[in-house]
Design a protein around this motif. Structure first.
Motif, mmCIF file in Angstrom:
data_model
loop_
_atom_site.group_PDB
_atom_site.id
_atom_site.type_symbol
_atom_site.label_atom_id
_atom_site.label_comp_id
_atom_site.label_asym_id
_atom_site.label_seq_id
_atom_site.Cartn_x
_atom_site.Cartn_y
_atom_site.Cartn_z
ATOM 1 N N ALA A 1 0.830 -1.197 0.000
ATOM 2 C CA ALA A 1 0.000 0.000 0.000
ATOM 3 C C ALA A 1 0.867 1.251 0.000
ATOM 4 C CB ALA A 1 -0.913 0.005 1.210
ATOM 5 N N SER B 1 -1.309 1.363 -10.810
ATOM 6 C CA SER B 1 -2.186 1.334 -9.645
ATOM 7 C C SER B 1 -3.535 0.692 -9.975
ATOM 8 C CB SER B 1 -2.404 2.747 -9.113
ATOM 9 O OG SER B 1 -2.980 3.541 -10.116
ATOM 10 N N TYR C 1 -3.411 -6.749 -11.010
ATOM 11 C CA TYR C 1 -2.701 -5.927 -10.037
ATOM 12 C C TYR C 1 -3.419 -5.982 -8.714
ATOM 13 C CZ TYR C 1 -1.069 -1.772 -7.603
ATOM 14 O OH TYR C 1 -0.565 -0.917 -6.651
ATOM 15 N N LYS C 2 -2.667 -6.211 -7.626
ATOM 16 C CA LYS C 2 -3.306 -6.092 -6.325
ATOM 17 C C LYS C 2 -2.339 -5.577 -5.286
ATOM 18 C CE LYS C 2 -2.956 -10.428 -3.797
ATOM 19 N NZ LYS C 2 -3.810 -11.338 -3.033
ATOM 20 N N GLU C 3 -2.906 -5.063 -4.175
ATOM 21 C CA GLU C 3 -2.082 -4.561 -3.089
ATOM 22 C C GLU C 3 -2.296 -5.411 -1.845
ATOM 23 O OE1 GLU C 3 -2.693 -0.363 -2.515
ATOM 24 O OE2 GLU C 3 -2.200 0.085 -4.599
ATOM 25 N N VAL C 4 -1.244 -5.547 -1.057
ATOM 26 C CA VAL C 4 -1.352 -6.312 0.184
ATOM 27 C C VAL C 4 -0.902 -5.423 1.340
ATOM 28 C CG1 VAL C 4 -1.057 -8.601 -0.810
ATOM 29 C CG2 VAL C 4 0.946 -7.251 -0.206
ATOM 30 N N LYS C 5 -1.306 -5.818 2.574
ATOM 31 C CA LYS C 5 -1.127 -4.864 3.659
ATOM 32 C C LYS C 5 0.113 -5.096 4.514
ATOM 33 C CE LYS C 5 -4.164 -6.573 7.300
ATOM 34 N NZ LYS C 5 -3.370 -7.791 7.171
ATOM 35 N N GLY D 1 -8.213 -7.774 -2.962
ATOM 36 C CA GLY D 1 -7.266 -7.248 -3.940
ATOM 37 C C GLY D 1 -6.789 -5.841 -3.654
ATOM 38 N N THR E 1 -7.415 -2.712 -4.523
ATOM 39 C CA THR E 1 -7.065 -1.792 -5.591
ATOM 40 C C THR E 1 -8.241 -0.859 -5.797
ATOM 41 O OG1 THR E 1 -5.846 -3.588 -6.590
ATOM 42 C CG2 THR E 1 -6.211 -1.653 -7.941
ATOM 43 N N MET F 1 -6.018 -0.650 5.270
ATOM 44 C CA MET F 1 -4.810 -0.643 4.433
ATOM 45 C C MET F 1 -4.060 0.677 4.569
ATOM 46 S SD MET F 1 -4.077 -3.276 2.407
ATOM 47 C CE MET F 1 -3.303 -2.676 0.915
#
Lengths: 287, 311
Positions: A160, A181, A186-190, B245, B247, B267
């Motif tokens: 993030a 972005s 595409y993905k975000e992890v914490k 995910g 996003t 997050m």
């Protein structure tokens, strides 16, 4: 009465022992007292906790409390006066992508943290150039075959915005270029733990992580033909690392100063710090 | 009447010790009452303080961001001063809606089975199991989703990631199934037996009795069950953040990584500067969540009141 006598003997012995111990350690500094509050980076928390417990044995009158959230909370807490030390994964007295510098704060180096670009085993990729990394993380290259892998979509896993690891990877590995972005792949992890799981289990995934988290269930790729190892960081070949910092309001004083000096001392750097898999700052003298 | 409650009336003996005792009792009652009252005030105070604090910080968002942008724009790029929260609001409703779409029919059928069809011995075993399932921490569901469900989704759908609305809804559906089933089960069992017997006496089949008599009679309780399940799904954070995910993009497919109010807050909150518009916007999202779940609870209470009046 018998046990009372025994107790007295034990107490006496303990007092003598403790007395001689503190006497031999640092006679002058043992009078040191005060309260040190540490906040900020979760990556540096194990280091702070270990140093705090050792430091408290030397200086029993100093109270230390350490907690962590994100890196940026460190220098912010220092600015607000909530914390004496703000642990931060980057030098917060300078501008970094996304965060303005904190005026009047001093960055004290406490450790060296290496990072690695990691890919899922299925990609078959073991080496990438800086240019290729930039193209992958900015979304210009979307298929592994364009960088020497098999014909498959690249899945980008990112941390993030504001994560210390992300700031450093962007600065050191991508030389400041932007991340994509959006997109289906595409993905975000914490957290670092989630990053590890995601890259290990997602076919064709790429991400990045602190070197200590790398496992043999993923490939830590060579960047410009240099393998991400502690040795390569120390000998200056591998560039993707950063210092971990303790931010203070102006030059540190009193107990805070003594604590930072303790954590920077050769004894701690080459002992406990190495055991926690950081690299001693003293190792980087040849930089 | 008062003599039947011995704790509240002192014995009628005109002596010195009795008056002392009466005084002591009165003191005890007074202080106990005070303790109870202050506990009640504390509970309400915490809620009000939270609402007030979230709103006070959240509303500062609108000094820098137009209300219309916050609620109607899908561009969430705080690093570029764009604070559109619509992606998260829609995401929250999409995930909750799909969760209920999956969970409600299954829960209802399961509850019907437990209450009407299963042999007593079986339901007596299944009910405690469902109660246990309600108590499993959500992070466990999330981890299962991440390590079991997502690879399965990838294999079945052929998508690259598997994260998204579908994965989150499936995890949440599994999470709220026991809640909805157990409460619906209670509601079904509360239907007076004479209704059922009357239906059978009129020659209705079992199916007709269930659809025509039992379900309508238990309707209010079932709606409560659904709303409680919905409240749990809306507020769930840990399980969702692991499979959605994260996003900030509008999900035009069930398998596209997206984000919801809860997951976005958890997050980003550790990494935003204090006193920034970004921070305030996250508080505003928290307030929205709180407001939505309070609304849900309000609806449940209203339905309960109506139920009492009708009975």
């Amino acid at each position: 009465m018998k046990w009372f006598g025994k107790m007295t003997t034990i107490t006496l012995a303990a007092t003598l022992l403790l007395g001689s111990y503190s006497g031999s350690a640092t006679a002058a500094a043992s009078k040191l007292s005060g309260k040190i509050v540490i906040n900020g980076s979760s990556a540096l928390l194990p280091l702070s906790l270990q140093a705090a417990s050792e430091f408290k044995k030397l200086h029993p009158k100093v109270r230390i409390s350490a907690s962590a959230a994100g890196s940026v909370t460190g220098p912010q807490s220092v600015r607000k006066g909530i914390a004496d030390i703000g642990a931060c994964d980057w030098d917060a007295s300078t501008d970094v992508p996304g965060f303005k510098k904190f005026d009047g704060q001093v960055a004290n180096k406490v450790a060296v943290i290496p990072f690695a670009a990691i890919v899922n085993k299925s990609t078959g990729v073991t080496e990438l150039s800086t240019k290729e990394l930039q193209d992958i993380f900015s979304g210009k290259v979307t298929n592994w075959k364009e960088v020497g892998g098999k014909d498959a979509d690249i899945v980008v896993v990112n941390r993030a915005f504001g994560s210390g690891t992300r700031v450093n990877f962007q600065l050191k590995a991508l030389k400041g270029t932007d991340f994509i972005s959006k997109g289906d792949n595409y993905k975000e992890v914490k957290s670092s733990g989630d990053m590890k799981t995601a890259v290990e289990t997602t076919p064709n995934a790429i991400g990045y992580i602190d070197l200590v988290y790398v496992t043999d269930k993923m490939n830590a790729v060579k960047i410009d033909n240099v393998a991400p190892t502690t040795d390569n960081v120390i000998n200056g070949k591998y560039k993707v690392w950063s210092y971990g910092y303790y931010m203070t309001k102006g030059q540190p004083t009193g107990a805070t100063k003594a604590f930072i000096e303790y954590i920077q001392s050769a004894k701690f750097q080459n002992g406990s710090l190495k055991k926690l898999k950081f690299i001693p700052i003293t190792a980087m003298k040849g930089e | 009447m008062s003599k039947t409650i011995p704790t509240l009336s002192a014995p009628q003996r005109p002596s010195r010790s009795s008056s002392v005792r009466r005084l002591r009792l009165r003191l005890e009652h007074r202080s106990f009452r005070l303790l109870c009252a202050s506990s009640a005030v504390l509970v309400c105070g915490v809620l009000l303080a939270m609402l007030f604090f979230m709103f006070r910080t959240g509303v500062l968002t609108f000094r820098d961001v137009p209300v219309s942008e916050f609620f109607l724009s899908t561009a969430w790029e705080p690093e570029n001063e764009k604070y559109g929260a619509l992606v998260f609001i829609l995401g929250t409703f999409a995930v909750t809606g799909l969760t209920l779409l999956i969970a409600v029919p299954i829960s209802l059928l399961a509850a019907l089975f437990l209450a009407e069809l299963a042999p007593q011995r079986l339901s007596r075993v299944v009910r405690p199991i469902l109660d246990l399932l309600v108590g499993i921490p959500s992070v466990v569901y999330g981890y299962m989703g991440l390590t079991l469900l997502i690879p399965a989704l990838r294999a079945v759908t052929g998508s690259n990631l598997g994260d998204g609305v579908l994965a989150a809804s499936l995890v949440l559906a599994v999470m709220v199934l026991p809640t909805i089933t157990r409460i619906s089960d209670d509601a079904l069992r509360a239907v007076p037996r004479k209704y059922v017997q009357g239906s059978f006496a009129l020659g209705a089949t079992r199916f007709q009795t269930v659809t025509g008599v039992i379900l309508p009679a238990a309707g209010r309780g079932i709606v409560q069950a659904v709303i409680l399940g919905m409240a749990r799904a809306i507020g769930e954070t840990m399980a969702v953040v692991m499979v959605i995910g994260n996003t900030p993009q509008l999900a035009d497919s069930l398998l596209k990584p997206t984000s919801v109010l809860t997951s976005n807050i958890v997050m980003q909150l550790p990494n935003v500067p204090f006193d920034s518009t970004w921070n305030n916007a996250l508080y505003m999202m928290g307030f929205l969540l709180l407001a939505i779940s309070l609304l849900m609870i309000g609806v449940v209470r209203m339905l309960q009141k109506k139920g009492e009046n009708a009975a």
